[in-house]
Write a protein that holds these residues in place. Structure first.
Motif, mmCIF file in Angstrom:
data_model
loop_
_atom_site.group_PDB
_atom_site.id
_atom_site.type_symbol
_atom_site.label_atom_id
_atom_site.label_comp_id
_atom_site.label_asym_id
_atom_site.label_seq_id
_atom_site.Cartn_x
_atom_site.Cartn_y
_atom_site.Cartn_z
ATOM 1 N N GLU A 120 8.528 -5.773 66.827
ATOM 2 C CA GLU A 120 7.644 -5.816 68.010
ATOM 3 C C GLU A 120 6.530 -6.867 67.903
ATOM 4 N N HIS A 121 6.764 -7.895 67.088
ATOM 5 C CA HIS A 121 5.836 -9.028 67.004
ATOM 6 C C HIS A 121 6.630 -10.309 67.284
ATOM 7 N N VAL A 122 5.951 -11.337 67.792
ATOM 8 C CA VAL A 122 6.596 -12.649 67.913
ATOM 9 C C VAL A 122 5.758 -13.676 67.157
ATOM 10 N N MET A 123 6.453 -14.704 66.679
ATOM 11 C CA MET A 123 5.735 -15.706 65.886
ATOM 12 C C MET A 123 5.248 -16.852 66.787
ATOM 13 N N LEU A 124 3.955 -17.109 66.708
ATOM 14 C CA LEU A 124 3.352 -18.188 67.502
ATOM 15 C C LEU A 124 2.811 -19.273 66.579
ATOM 16 N N ARG A 176 7.988 -10.015 58.389
ATOM 17 C CA ARG A 176 7.223 -11.099 59.024
ATOM 18 C C ARG A 176 6.739 -12.077 57.954
ATOM 19 N N ASP A 177 7.710 -12.697 57.248
ATOM 20 C CA ASP A 177 7.287 -13.574 56.153
ATOM 21 C C ASP A 177 7.418 -15.061 56.517
ATOM 22 N N ALA A 178 7.845 -15.367 57.741
ATOM 23 C CA ALA A 178 7.867 -16.783 58.154
ATOM 24 C C ALA A 178 6.441 -17.201 58.511
ATOM 25 N N GLU A 179 6.158 -18.501 58.253
ATOM 26 C CA GLU A 179 4.774 -18.957 58.409
ATOM 27 C C GLU A 179 4.412 -19.180 59.872
ATOM 28 N N GLY A 180 3.381 -18.500 60.330
ATOM 29 C CA GLY A 180 2.954 -18.622 61.729
ATOM 30 C C GLY A 180 1.969 -17.518 62.038
ATOM 31 N N ILE A 181 1.641 -17.382 63.315
ATOM 32 C CA ILE A 181 0.716 -16.321 63.729
ATOM 33 C C ILE A 181 1.562 -15.241 64.390
ATOM 34 N N TRP A 182 1.543 -14.071 63.797
ATOM 35 C CA TRP A 182 2.407 -13.003 64.317
ATOM 36 C C TRP A 182 1.626 -12.193 65.344
#
Ligand code: SF4
Length: 342
Positions: free
Chosen positions: A243-247, A312-318
């Protein structure tokens, strides 16, 4: 002509929340430059009904220009989301900072000084100086250009002949009540002298208008024909986890500078190997359809890819999907998200 227009404005001018009506002005009420400035910046590319709630929201959150300057820029951008043309919001915040630091939190009171502020161009400087400080300036926006082109039947096409329109407008601009006159002229353009079907029967200048006399009102203003917008293509990647998206934040310079967005390719005339720009290697699923969005100088078409990951371990703003609104996504990015969620 000036008296006729002002008389019409006294009776028929629009009542707007940031405006001081002539009867209130006569009673000593002055326009608040901060409130007028906010409205003018918002109205540059936005209609009055769309801008009104944003204007109220900004004044509630930041009642003074200093409070706006002290606010976090991301919060200001988030509050601006939905109004488009985000450079305006960045300049708004920057300009508030200059007024706080260089002018002790007070707007400068002349057109020349106002013009030095970031994001304040000739039209806004002339408008603020006339409405708030009674300086006899020459206010010319798109509505005014249309009225002037019809009054004088100016055959030179816009936008190239803009200086000629300004000169002709200046021949009418009065020394007295310059703010009311400017607002009256804008109201005339917005309510009677409309692009199609102008209501000349109600117009205070019907006996002075060359285009009305020639029964050719809608032939003016003359414009150089628009060229078709070029199309650019790109791809955007929506990575979802719990339920999060990476920005990612876009670079400060360039289109949508400083705004949040989804990772993606450059936007160019051809799209090749889009998956090379994916933020992580994954089994990306291409969403059905495409996002179309029109910017001032081009039309954008985006393919949208989505993938889900467990951690959520990819680099970005979750960003949590249930509070995505607080992340100031520009309209094109909300379209990307909608397509990814279909
Ligand atoms: S007479 Fe008609 S065309 Fe001329 S200024 Fe008035 S509304 Fe516009």
């Amino acid at each position: 002509m000036q008296s006729k227009l002002l008389l019409w404005y006294d009776q028929e001018g629009r009542t707007l929340p940031w405006r001081v009506r002539p009867e209130d002005r006569a009673a000593g009420i002055k326009a608040d430059p901060y409130a007028v400035w906010l409205s003018e910046i918002m109205l540059q590319q936005t209609t009055v009904p769309h801008a009104k709630p944003y204007w109220r929201k900004f004044l509630e959150a930041y009642p003074t220009v200093t409070e706006l300057a002290n606010a976090d820029r991301d919060q200001v951008l988030a509050m601006w989301a939905g109004l488009g043309y985000y450079a305006r919001a960045r300049n708004l915040h920057k300009c508030a900072g200059v007024i706080r630091d260089d002018y002790a939190g007070e707007f400068p009171q002349s057109e020349a000084e106002l013009l030095k502020l970031p994001g304040i161009g000739p039209y806004t400087a002339a408008t603020l100086a006339a409405i708030c400080f009674d300086e006899a300036t020459n206010i010319v926006d798109g509505n005014v250009e249309r009225v002037i082109s019809r009054i004088f039947r100016i055959d030179a096409p816009l936008p190239k002949a803009r200086p000629e329109y300004r000169c002709m407008a200046a021949t009418l601009a009065p020394k007295k009540r310059p703010g009311d006159y400017g607002q009256a002229l804008m109201d005339l353009g917005a309510t009677l002298c409309t692009p199609r079907n102008p209501k000349c029967d109600l117009c205070p200048w019907q006996n002075d208008c060359a285009a009305h006399k020639g029964n050719c009102e809608t032939d003016y203003p003359k414009k150089i024909k628009k060229v078709k917008l070029p199309v650019r293509y790109g791809a955007a990647f929506v990575l979802i986890s719990d339920e999060h998206v990476m920005l990612q934040r876009r670079p400060d310079k360039g289109l949508l500078g400083g705004m949040m967005g989804f990772p993606g390719t450059d936007w160019s005339s051809e799209l090749s190997e889009p998956l090379n720009a994916a933020p992580i290697p994954r089994n990306w699923e291409k969403c059905e359809g495409e996002v179309k969005h029109v910017f001032t100088h081009f039309e954008l078409r985006l393919d949208v890819y989505r993938a889900e990951i467990a951690n959520r371990d990819a680099e970005g703003i979750w960003a949590p999907l249930n509070s995505i609104k607080s992340f100031a996504l520009p309209t094109v990015m909300t379209k990307v998200l909608s397509l990814a969620q279909k």
